[in-house]
Write a protein that holds these residues in place. Structure first.
Motif, mmCIF file in Angstrom:
data_model
loop_
_atom_site.group_PDB
_atom_site.id
_atom_site.type_symbol
_atom_site.label_atom_id
_atom_site.label_comp_id
_atom_site.label_asym_id
_atom_site.label_seq_id
_atom_site.Cartn_x
_atom_site.Cartn_y
_atom_site.Cartn_z
ATOM 1 N N VAL A 79 22.690 65.843 83.909
ATOM 2 C CA VAL A 79 22.105 65.017 84.965
ATOM 3 C C VAL A 79 20.645 65.425 85.107
ATOM 4 C CG1 VAL A 79 22.158 64.372 87.400
ATOM 5 C CG2 VAL A 79 24.302 64.829 86.186
ATOM 6 N N ILE A 80 19.750 64.443 85.030
ATOM 7 C CA ILE A 80 18.316 64.713 85.171
ATOM 8 C C ILE A 80 17.848 64.101 86.484
ATOM 9 C CG2 ILE A 80 16.034 64.506 84.124
ATOM 10 C CD1 ILE A 80 17.465 63.978 81.439
ATOM 11 N N GLU A 81 17.528 64.949 87.426
ATOM 12 C CA GLU A 81 17.084 64.499 88.757
ATOM 13 C C GLU A 81 15.597 64.185 88.729
ATOM 14 O OE1 GLU A 81 14.308 65.546 91.484
ATOM 15 O OE2 GLU A 81 15.216 67.326 90.562
ATOM 16 N N ALA A 82 15.222 63.049 89.349
ATOM 17 C CA ALA A 82 13.811 62.662 89.397
ATOM 18 C C ALA A 82 13.477 62.069 90.763
ATOM 19 C CB ALA A 82 13.493 61.669 88.283
ATOM 20 N N VAL A 83 13.936 62.733 91.830
ATOM 21 C CA VAL A 83 13.612 62.270 93.182
ATOM 22 C C VAL A 83 12.234 62.795 93.578
ATOM 23 C CG1 VAL A 83 16.054 62.165 93.822
ATOM 24 C CG2 VAL A 83 14.747 64.237 94.333
ATOM 25 N N ALA A 84 11.805 62.477 94.790
ATOM 26 C CA ALA A 84 10.482 62.891 95.269
ATOM 27 C C ALA A 84 10.346 64.416 95.270
ATOM 28 C CB ALA A 84 10.251 62.344 96.671
ATOM 29 N N ALA A 88 13.633 70.404 99.984
ATOM 30 C CA ALA A 88 14.863 70.236 100.765
ATOM 31 C C ALA A 88 15.700 69.090 100.215
ATOM 32 C CB ALA A 88 14.522 69.994 102.231
ATOM 33 N N LEU A 89 15.034 68.003 99.834
ATOM 34 C CA LEU A 89 15.734 66.846 99.264
ATOM 35 C C LEU A 89 16.404 67.219 97.950
ATOM 36 C CD1 LEU A 89 16.361 63.794 99.217
ATOM 37 C CD2 LEU A 89 14.132 63.454 98.117
ATOM 38 N N LYS A 90 15.686 67.940 97.105
ATOM 39 C CA LYS A 90 16.239 68.337 95.811
ATOM 40 C C LYS A 90 17.415 69.301 95.990
ATOM 41 C CE LYS A 90 11.967 67.679 93.144
ATOM 42 N NZ LYS A 90 12.415 66.651 92.191
ATOM 43 N N ARG A 91 17.274 70.259 96.874
ATOM 44 C CA ARG A 91 18.355 71.223 97.098
ATOM 45 C C ARG A 91 19.611 70.518 97.624
ATOM 46 N NH1 ARG A 91 17.599 76.742 97.863
ATOM 47 N NH2 ARG A 91 18.897 76.644 99.737
ATOM 48 N N ASP A 92 19.415 69.575 98.524
ATOM 49 C CA ASP A 92 20.555 68.828 99.051
ATOM 50 C C ASP A 92 21.241 68.031 97.940
ATOM 51 O OD1 ASP A 92 22.133 67.634 101.370
ATOM 52 O OD2 ASP A 92 21.243 65.831 100.510
ATOM 53 N N LEU A 93 20.440 67.380 97.108
ATOM 54 C CA LEU A 93 20.998 66.591 96.015
ATOM 55 C C LEU A 93 21.737 67.473 95.013
ATOM 56 C CD1 LEU A 93 21.388 63.987 94.449
ATOM 57 C CD2 LEU A 93 19.091 64.286 93.483
ATOM 58 N N ALA A 122 21.240 76.207 95.547
ATOM 59 C CA ALA A 122 22.128 75.259 96.222
ATOM 60 C C ALA A 122 23.356 74.920 95.386
ATOM 61 C CB ALA A 122 21.364 73.978 96.545
ATOM 62 N N VAL A 123 23.445 75.502 94.185
ATOM 63 C CA VAL A 123 24.498 75.157 93.227
ATOM 64 C C VAL A 123 25.453 76.330 93.061
ATOM 65 C CG1 VAL A 123 24.909 74.556 90.803
ATOM 66 C CG2 VAL A 123 23.009 73.519 92.034
ATOM 67 N N SER A 124 26.737 76.030 92.919
ATOM 68 C CA SER A 124 27.736 77.096 92.799
ATOM 69 C C SER A 124 27.623 77.861 91.484
ATOM 70 C CB SER A 124 29.145 76.504 92.926
ATOM 71 O OG SER A 124 29.371 75.515 91.937
ATOM 72 N N ALA A 125 27.083 77.210 90.452
ATOM 73 C CA ALA A 125 26.909 77.863 89.152
ATOM 74 C C ALA A 125 25.447 77.713 88.728
ATOM 75 C CB ALA A 125 27.844 77.251 88.112
ATOM 76 N N PRO A 126 24.551 78.544 89.265
ATOM 77 C CA PRO A 126 23.113 78.379 89.014
ATOM 78 C C PRO A 126 22.709 78.539 87.559
ATOM 79 C CG PRO A 126 23.552 80.476 90.101
ATOM 80 C CD PRO A 126 24.827 79.688 90.152
ATOM 81 N N GLU A 127 23.587 79.100 86.742
ATOM 82 C CA GLU A 127 23.245 79.269 85.326
ATOM 83 C C GLU A 127 23.124 77.931 84.596
ATOM 84 O OE1 GLU A 127 27.765 79.588 85.664
ATOM 85 O OE2 GLU A 127 26.020 80.371 86.753
ATOM 86 N N ARG A 128 23.641 76.856 85.183
ATOM 87 C CA ARG A 128 23.553 75.550 84.518
ATOM 88 C C ARG A 128 22.402 74.697 85.047
ATOM 89 N NH1 ARG A 128 27.960 71.403 86.796
ATOM 90 N NH2 ARG A 128 28.365 72.231 88.875
ATOM 91 N N VAL A 129 21.536 75.278 85.875
ATOM 92 C CA VAL A 129 20.389 74.555 86.429
ATOM 93 C C VAL A 129 19.129 74.912 85.645
ATOM 94 C CG1 VAL A 129 18.959 74.174 88.474
ATOM 95 C CG2 VAL A 129 21.441 74.484 88.712
#
Length: 208
Positions: A79-84, A88-93, A122-129
């Motif tokens: 998943v490639i996130e491209a929000v503003a 805070a918005l990114k962490r929530d997403l 914000a992710v349960s498995a930060p190694e995949r971020v």
């Protein structure tokens, strides 16, 4: 948005099946329409216009709107996130993606400056971020910064780099420092341009 649509277009043109997801009603469909205009315009300028148009149609066939919002991404490999550019918005997403996506799915951010380590918290498995910073306009610019957070695994980095290269892009690897590589180099240059204009070295048009 513009970046997300461009990334989706390039990924689809490279043979990847792409799901587009946007919180704004109609935005994903509009992104596909914009990609169609760009691809067909480029096909019309190609040496073999017929073959290029066929390739464009095939790429468009690989772009679809995710059904059910974020829940429609449950089967995604990456998943490639491209929000503003809002931390805070990114962490929530990313928290939502962590709960919805497969445990082995890579969660990438197109951020140009926000810490990947903080997003990954914000992710349960930060190694995949990981950071996957495309340049604008995505279909034209070749460089992609791949940014490792403090917990990003070697496997995540290698898989992400392979995906970027499959799109015909050039990978540069950055550590998780403010501005990464491109903006860290670019911002002082822009500041110096303003200083030069302020000091009367040349006109704004000539400095530009």
């Amino acid at each position: 948005g513009q970046m997300g649509g461009g990334i989706a277009q390039v990924a689809a043109a490279a043979g990847h099946d792409v799901l587009l997801c946007d919180a704004r009603p109609g935005a994903a469909a509009a992104a596909i329409e914009a990609a169609e205009r760009r691809l067909m315009r480029a096909a019309g300028k190609a040496e073999d216009a017929q073959a290029a148009e066929q390739a464009a149609r095939e790429a468009l066939g690989r772009m679809t709107e995710a059904q059910g919002g974020i829940s429609g991404l449950v089967s995604a490999d990456i998943v490639i996130e491209a929000v503003a550019e809002d931390e805070a918005l990114k962490r929530d997403l990313f928290g939502q993606l962590s709960a919805v996506c497969r445990p082995d799915a890579i969660l990438a951010s197109n951020t140009s400056s926000i810490s990947i380590t903080r997003i990954a918290a914000a992710v349960s498995a930060p190694e995949r971020v990981i950071g996957m910073h495309f340049m604008n306009p995505v279909p034209v610019m070749q460089l992609v910064e791949v940014i490792r957070g403090a917990a990003t695994s070697d496997q995540t980095f290698e898989r992400t780099s392979e995906v970027v290269q499959s799109m015909g892009k050039v990978v540069v690897c950055s550590k998780d420092f403010p501005g990464f590589i491109v903006n860290r180099v670019l911002m002082p240059m822009i500041n110096e341009a303003f200083c030069a204009m302020h000091e009367g070295v040349a006109s704004a048009a000539h400095i530009d």
